[in-house]
Write an enzyme that holds these catalytic residues in place. Sequence first.
Site, PDB file in Angstrom:
ATOM      1  CD  GLU A  92     -52.113 -55.670  16.307  1.00 30.86           C
ATOM      2  OE1 GLU A  92     -52.335 -56.980  15.814  1.00 30.86           O
ATOM      3  OE2 GLU A  92     -51.713 -54.650  15.586  1.00 30.86           O
ATOM      4  CG  ASP A 292     -50.771 -75.195  10.481  1.00 29.91           C
ATOM      5  OD1 ASP A 292     -50.839 -74.096   9.892  1.00 29.91           O
ATOM      6  OD2 ASP A 292     -50.915 -75.916   9.365  1.00 29.91           O
ATOM      7  CG  HIS A 390     -53.491 -49.772  18.219  1.00 28.81           C
ATOM      8  ND1 HIS A 390     -53.005 -50.940  18.574  1.00 28.81           N
ATOM      9  CD2 HIS A 390     -51.886 -49.440  17.420  1.00 28.81           C
ATOM     10  CE1 HIS A 390     -51.848 -51.242  18.520  1.00 28.81           C
ATOM     11  NE2 HIS A 390     -51.269 -50.852  18.183  1.00 28.81           N
TER      12      HIS A 390
HETATM   13  C1  LIG Z   1     -59.522 -49.888  21.389  1.00 31.60           C
HETATM   14  C2  LIG Z   1     -60.663 -49.545  21.769  1.00 31.60           C
HETATM   15  C3  LIG Z   1     -62.000 -50.716  22.014  1.00 31.60           C
HETATM   16  C4  LIG Z   1     -60.956 -48.575  22.709  1.00 31.60           C
HETATM   17  O1  LIG Z   1     -62.582 -47.775  22.776  1.00 31.60           O
HETATM   18  P1  LIG Z   1     -63.028 -46.802  23.892  1.00 31.60           P
HETATM   19  O2  LIG Z   1     -64.101 -46.178  22.459  1.00 31.60           O
HETATM   20  O3  LIG Z   1     -61.814 -46.502  24.204  1.00 31.60           O
HETATM   21  O4  LIG Z   1     -63.450 -47.985  24.576  1.00 31.60           O
HETATM   22  P2  LIG Z   1     -64.144 -47.791  25.664  1.00 31.60           P
HETATM   23  O5  LIG Z   1     -63.201 -47.287  27.199  1.00 31.60           O
HETATM   24  O6  LIG Z   1     -65.031 -46.902  26.073  1.00 31.60           O
HETATM   25  O7  LIG Z   1     -64.439 -49.185  26.051  1.00 31.60           O
HETATM   26  C5  LIG Z   1     -65.589 -49.862  25.086  1.00 31.60           C
HETATM   27  C6  LIG Z   1     -66.207 -51.320  25.626  1.00 31.60           C
HETATM   28  O8  LIG Z   1     -64.240 -51.789  24.531  1.00 31.60           O
HETATM   29  C7  LIG Z   1     -63.735 -53.089  25.421  1.00 31.60           C
HETATM   30  N1  LIG Z   1     -62.441 -52.190  25.923  1.00 31.60           N
HETATM   31  C8  LIG Z   1     -61.907 -51.110  26.172  1.00 31.60           C
HETATM   32  N2  LIG Z   1     -60.946 -51.238  26.364  1.00 31.60           N
HETATM   33  C9  LIG Z   1     -60.253 -52.015  27.170  1.00 31.60           C
HETATM   34  C10 LIG Z   1     -59.573 -52.920  27.799  1.00 31.60           C
HETATM   35  N3  LIG Z   1     -58.901 -51.971  28.278  1.00 31.60           N
HETATM   36  N4  LIG Z   1     -59.311 -54.482  28.209  1.00 31.60           N
HETATM   37  C11 LIG Z   1     -60.428 -55.159  27.674  1.00 31.60           C
HETATM   38  N5  LIG Z   1     -62.072 -54.524  27.180  1.00 31.60           N
HETATM   39  C12 LIG Z   1     -61.819 -53.131  26.674  1.00 31.60           C
HETATM   40  C13 LIG Z   1     -65.042 -52.903  26.773  1.00 31.60           C
HETATM   41  O9  LIG Z   1     -65.831 -54.487  25.959  1.00 31.60           O
HETATM   42  C14 LIG Z   1     -65.467 -51.736  26.701  1.00 31.60           C
HETATM   43  O10 LIG Z   1     -66.840 -52.478  27.504  1.00 31.60           O
HETATM   44  P3  LIG Z   1     -67.150 -52.437  28.438  1.00 31.60           P
HETATM   45  O11 LIG Z   1     -67.584 -53.998  28.710  1.00 31.60           O
HETATM   46  O12 LIG Z   1     -65.854 -52.734  29.442  1.00 31.60           O
HETATM   47  O13 LIG Z   1     -68.144 -51.671  29.138  1.00 31.60           O
HETATM   48  C15 LIG Z   1     -60.705 -48.978  20.144  1.00 31.60           C
HETATM   49  O14 LIG Z   1     -60.857 -47.795  20.067  1.00 31.60           O
HETATM   50  C16 LIG Z   1     -61.042 -49.891  18.890  1.00 31.60           C
HETATM   51  O15 LIG Z   1     -61.668 -50.944  18.579  1.00 31.60           O
HETATM   52  N6  LIG Z   1     -60.368 -49.742  18.061  1.00 31.60           N
HETATM   53  C17 LIG Z   1     -59.377 -50.502  17.214  1.00 31.60           C
HETATM   54  C18 LIG Z   1     -58.419 -51.035  17.864  1.00 31.60           C
HETATM   55  C19 LIG Z   1     -57.839 -52.422  16.285  1.00 31.60           C
HETATM   56  O16 LIG Z   1     -58.965 -52.380  15.114  1.00 31.60           O
HETATM   57  N7  LIG Z   1     -57.001 -52.846  17.063  1.00 31.60           N
HETATM   58  C20 LIG Z   1     -56.064 -53.668  16.206  1.00 31.60           C
HETATM   59  C21 LIG Z   1     -55.035 -53.114  15.807  1.00 31.60           C
HETATM   60  S1  LIG Z   1     -54.422 -52.089  14.402  1.00 31.60           S
HETATM   61  C22 LIG Z   1     -54.671 -53.053  12.933  1.00 31.60           C
HETATM   62  O17 LIG Z   1     -53.414 -54.070  13.353  1.00 31.60           O
HETATM   63  C23 LIG Z   1     -54.956 -53.345  12.288  1.00 31.60           C
HETATM   64  C24 LIG Z   1     -55.292 -52.137  11.468  1.00 31.60           C
HETATM   65  C25 LIG Z   1     -56.558 -51.183  11.758  1.00 31.60           C
HETATM   66  O18 LIG Z   1     -54.974 -52.228  10.801  1.00 31.60           O
HETATM   67  C26 LIG Z   1     -56.629 -52.740  10.016  1.00 31.60           C
HETATM   68  C27 LIG Z   1     -57.023 -52.303   8.945  1.00 31.60           C
HETATM   69  O19 LIG Z   1     -56.747 -50.702   8.710  1.00 31.60           O
HETATM   70  O20 LIG Z   1     -58.545 -52.598   8.936  1.00 31.60           O
HETATM   71  N1  LIG Z   2     -50.980 -77.460   3.411  1.00 30.21           N
HETATM   72  C1  LIG Z   2     -51.390 -77.900   5.550  1.00 30.21           C
HETATM   73  O1  LIG Z   2     -51.706 -77.195   5.148  1.00 30.21           O
HETATM   74  C2  LIG Z   2     -50.034 -78.707   6.035  1.00 30.21           C
HETATM   75  C3  LIG Z   2     -51.113 -79.008   7.319  1.00 30.21           C
HETATM   76  N2  LIG Z   2     -50.319 -80.470   8.343  1.00 30.21           N
HETATM   77  C4  LIG Z   2     -50.336 -80.323   9.518  1.00 30.21           C
HETATM   78  O2  LIG Z   2     -51.568 -81.262   9.917  1.00 30.21           O
HETATM   79  C5  LIG Z   2     -52.254 -81.070  10.531  1.00 30.21           C
HETATM   80  C6  LIG Z   2     -53.530 -81.045  10.971  1.00 30.21           C
HETATM   81  O3  LIG Z   2     -54.213 -82.632  10.285  1.00 30.21           O
HETATM   82  P1  LIG Z   2     -55.361 -83.817  10.718  1.00 30.21           P
HETATM   83  O4  LIG Z   2     -55.575 -84.361   9.859  1.00 30.21           O
HETATM   84  O5  LIG Z   2     -56.900 -82.611  11.175  1.00 30.21           O
HETATM   85  O6  LIG Z   2     -54.526 -84.172  12.385  1.00 30.21           O
HETATM   86  P2  LIG Z   2     -54.449 -85.404  12.952  1.00 30.21           P
HETATM   87  O7  LIG Z   2     -54.221 -87.015  11.762  1.00 30.21           O
HETATM   88  O8  LIG Z   2     -53.858 -85.458  14.067  1.00 30.21           O
HETATM   89  O9  LIG Z   2     -55.651 -85.487  13.425  1.00 30.21           O
HETATM   90  C7  LIG Z   2     -57.407 -85.774  12.367  1.00 30.21           C
HETATM   91  C8  LIG Z   2     -57.246 -87.476  12.811  1.00 30.21           C
HETATM   92  O10 LIG Z   2     -58.038 -87.445  14.075  1.00 30.21           O
HETATM   93  C9  LIG Z   2     -58.945 -89.414  13.830  1.00 30.21           C
HETATM   94  N3  LIG Z   2     -60.355 -88.670  14.683  1.00 30.21           N
HETATM   95  C10 LIG Z   2     -60.751 -88.287  15.826  1.00 30.21           C
HETATM   96  N4  LIG Z   2     -61.893 -88.505  16.307  1.00 30.21           N
HETATM   97  C11 LIG Z   2     -62.233 -87.576  14.618  1.00 30.21           C
HETATM   98  C12 LIG Z   2     -63.232 -86.732  14.005  1.00 30.21           C
HETATM   99  N5  LIG Z   2     -64.649 -86.990  15.076  1.00 30.21           N
HETATM  100  N6  LIG Z   2     -63.238 -85.786  12.540  1.00 30.21           N
HETATM  101  C13 LIG Z   2     -62.542 -86.397  12.197  1.00 30.21           C
HETATM  102  N7  LIG Z   2     -60.910 -87.000  12.318  1.00 30.21           N
HETATM  103  C14 LIG Z   2     -61.096 -87.903  13.819  1.00 30.21           C
HETATM  104  C15 LIG Z   2     -58.545 -89.563  12.865  1.00 30.21           C
HETATM  105  O11 LIG Z   2     -57.532 -90.322  12.133  1.00 30.21           O
HETATM  106  P3  LIG Z   2     -57.516 -92.307  12.322  1.00 30.21           P
HETATM  107  O12 LIG Z   2     -58.719 -91.797  11.425  1.00 30.21           O
HETATM  108  O13 LIG Z   2     -56.359 -92.373  11.986  1.00 30.21           O
HETATM  109  O14 LIG Z   2     -58.255 -92.736  13.397  1.00 30.21           O
HETATM  110  C16 LIG Z   2     -58.131 -88.207  11.216  1.00 30.21           C
HETATM  111  O15 LIG Z   2     -57.112 -88.689  10.499  1.00 30.21           O
HETATM  112  C17 LIG Z   2     -51.735 -79.816  11.586  1.00 30.21           C
HETATM  113  O16 LIG Z   2     -51.046 -79.741  12.646  1.00 30.21           O
HETATM  114  C18 LIG Z   2     -51.550 -79.147  10.621  1.00 30.21           C
HETATM  115  O17 LIG Z   2     -50.044 -78.506  10.836  1.00 30.21           O
HETATM  116  C19 LIG Z   2     -49.694 -81.307   7.511  1.00 30.21           C
HETATM  117  C20 LIG Z   2     -49.248 -81.450   5.942  1.00 30.21           C
HETATM  118  C21 LIG Z   2     -49.503 -80.543   5.662  1.00 30.21           C
END
Ligand SMILES: CC(C)(COP(=O)([O-])OP(=O)([O-])OC[C@H]1O[C@@H](n2cnc3c(N)ncnc32)[C@H](O)[C@@H]1OP(=O)([O-])[O-])[C@@H](O)C(=O)NCCC(=O)NCCSC(=O)C[C@@](C)(O)CC(=O)[O-]
Ligand SMILES: NC(=O)C1=CN([C@@H]2O[C@H](COP(=O)(O)OP(=O)(O)OC[C@H]3O[C@@H](n4cnc5c(N)ncnc54)[C@H](OP(=O)(O)O)[C@@H]3O)[C@@H](O)[C@H]2O)C=CC1
Length: 438
Positions: A92, A292, A390
């Site tokens: 998006e 996930d 946007h």
């Molecule tokens: C889009 C902006 C940021 C423009 O805003 P602007 O005022 O035109 O931005 P600007 O040109 O003054 O730039 C300000 C800063 O924005 C960043 N920036 C700005 N443009 C760029 C770009 N092209 N590429 C990379 N970074 C950009 C960048 O950090 C920049 O600072 P800089 O670092 O350059 O000094 C602003 O209008 C905004 O934040 N809008 C909201 C957008 C949004 O929420 N999008 C999500 C999609 S809509 C949705 O799905 C959800 C929603 C909205 O329905 C959720 C809800 O209802 O609550």
């Molecule tokens: N409802 C849901 O959300 C479900 C999600 N999933 C899926 O499960 C996956 C994630 O499961 P997850 O159990 O995290 O993955 P994994 O089983 O792939 O990995 C976790 C394993 O890593 C090992 N491990 C190594 N280092 C660490 C550490 N520092 N801390 C903890 N564990 C460590 C342990 O294995 P060990 O002790 O065996 O050596 C642990 O069980 C995702 O792909 C997800 O999509 C699956 C079923 C249902």
Amino acid sequence: MARQSNDEGPQVNSRLNGYRNKTPRERLNLLAGAVGLSSEAAAVLGEAGALDLATANGMIENVVGRFELPLGIATNFTINGRDRLVPMAVEEPSVVAAASYMARIARDNGGFETSSSAPVMRAQVQLLNLSDPYGARLRLLAAREEIVAIANSRDEFLVRLGGGCRDIEVQVFPSSARGPMVVLHLLVDVRDAMGANAVNTMAEAVAPKLEELTGGTVRLRILSNLADQRLARARVRIAESSLRTDEFSGRRMIDGILDAHELAVIDPYRAATHNKGIMNGVDPVIVATGNDWRAIEAGAHAYAARNGRYTSLSTWEIDRDGCLVGTLEMPMAVGLVGGATRTHPAAQVALQILGIQSAQELAEITVAVGLAQNMAALRALASEGIQRGHMTLHARNIAIVAGAVGSEIEIVAGKLAEAHDVRTDRAREILREMRREA
Ligand SMILES: CC(C)(COP(=O)([O-])OP(=O)([O-])OC[C@H]1O[C@@H](n2cnc3c(N)ncnc32)[C@H](O)[C@@H]1OP(=O)([O-])[O-])[C@@H](O)C(=O)NCCC(=O)NCCSC(=O)C[C@@](C)(O)CC(=O)[O-]
Ligand SMILES: NC(=O)C1=CN([C@@H]2O[C@H](COP(=O)(O)OP(=O)(O)OC[C@H]3O[C@@H](n4cnc5c(N)ncnc54)[C@H](OP(=O)(O)O)[C@@H]3O)[C@@H](O)[C@H]2O)C=CC1
């Protein structure tokens, strides 16, 4: 153990001036320099592509190819006093720009503060065919230590890492449509894993003992995605002056944000969109790190409805100094060690970019990005509306749909945005005119 992250690590300056104006290759080089990516790691994100077919074929079933998404970098984030560059995989437009913009405003105000609970997941074991469900509950609670020990015997590695099953809970549903039901919860500290597999294994391991203790029949043995013991939190505090624009005073902007937030609190139709705006920030980090996103989405929306009515996940208020204060607390079951996080090469590079050491740190950064995204949407909605910012960025998509290629894309998008008329038929007209003149 709950934590507030401020982990030591290589310092990064996330304020990359002019980053937006670079080419993707220049951005990648700057990123690699900033976070110290090796040339091999950088190549994974470059033209060559991250995921080879053999690895993809090992990840899911009936693989025929790969499906790619753009990976952008949100700049300007300061979280607990440390700068972070945040990888976001998302389709998006305006999401990465919006996060970067709000992070820029936040960094001038001290950035985001985050914290999190211990990484405790819950597995459920369902028991049926019980004559005395409340009696069964007490027999299970009395056998707590034995049940915890059986669970932990199935994952000694996790216990050695400092995790493991900590406790049990028992719920009674005395009169379900399928008769009395008892559900035992295992509360498991899964450390740096998302934890599904560890807790599911434990749930299956304790099942025979639960049948023996209760005389009931075990059915489901599976984790709950309502991970309300595994919460991550972010807070931001913004001075009125940072929100001022040429058209709107800072106070007017804060009032607009508070009005918008209140509607999300009282009205589920608005809350769904408000929370979608939060997930605009959360999901791209989850996807980029190979986590996930269905689990995160399920947890977020179930948590938003935990009091029986669907409502806003975030809060926005004004403090006694007149500053806007935003907070977000939500379940964040993310891992660094399992699932696609380990198998997808780009996810590994994303973790390097973030410079994190633990799943809790990833959870906290993700929630900070969610809060930034929420603030961006509310700020736009409270002032000029969502369409200007946007649609200006969406114009490039429309130009591509209309058939623009190469340098035509920016030219067509620029003309659409300038005229505030971002439509595909208009883009086609512009393209036709451009090609006629060329
Ligand atoms: C889009 C902006 C940021 C423009 O805003 P602007 O005022 O035109 O931005 P600007 O040109 O003054 O730039 C300000 C800063 O924005 C960043 N920036 C700005 N443009 C760029 C770009 N092209 N590429 C990379 N970074 C950009 C960048 O950090 C920049 O600072 P800089 O670092 O350059 O000094 C602003 O209008 C905004 O934040 N809008 C909201 C957008 C949004 O929420 N999008 C999500 C999609 S809509 C949705 O799905 C959800 C929603 C909205 O329905 C959720 C809800 O209802 O609550
Ligand atoms: N409802 C849901 O959300 C479900 C999600 N999933 C899926 O499960 C996956 C994630 O499961 P997850 O159990 O995290 O993955 P994994 O089983 O792939 O990995 C976790 C394993 O890593 C090992 N491990 C190594 N280092 C660490 C550490 N520092 N801390 C903890 N564990 C460590 C342990 O294995 P060990 O002790 O065996 O050596 C642990 O069980 C995702 O792909 C997800 O999509 C699956 C079923 C249902």
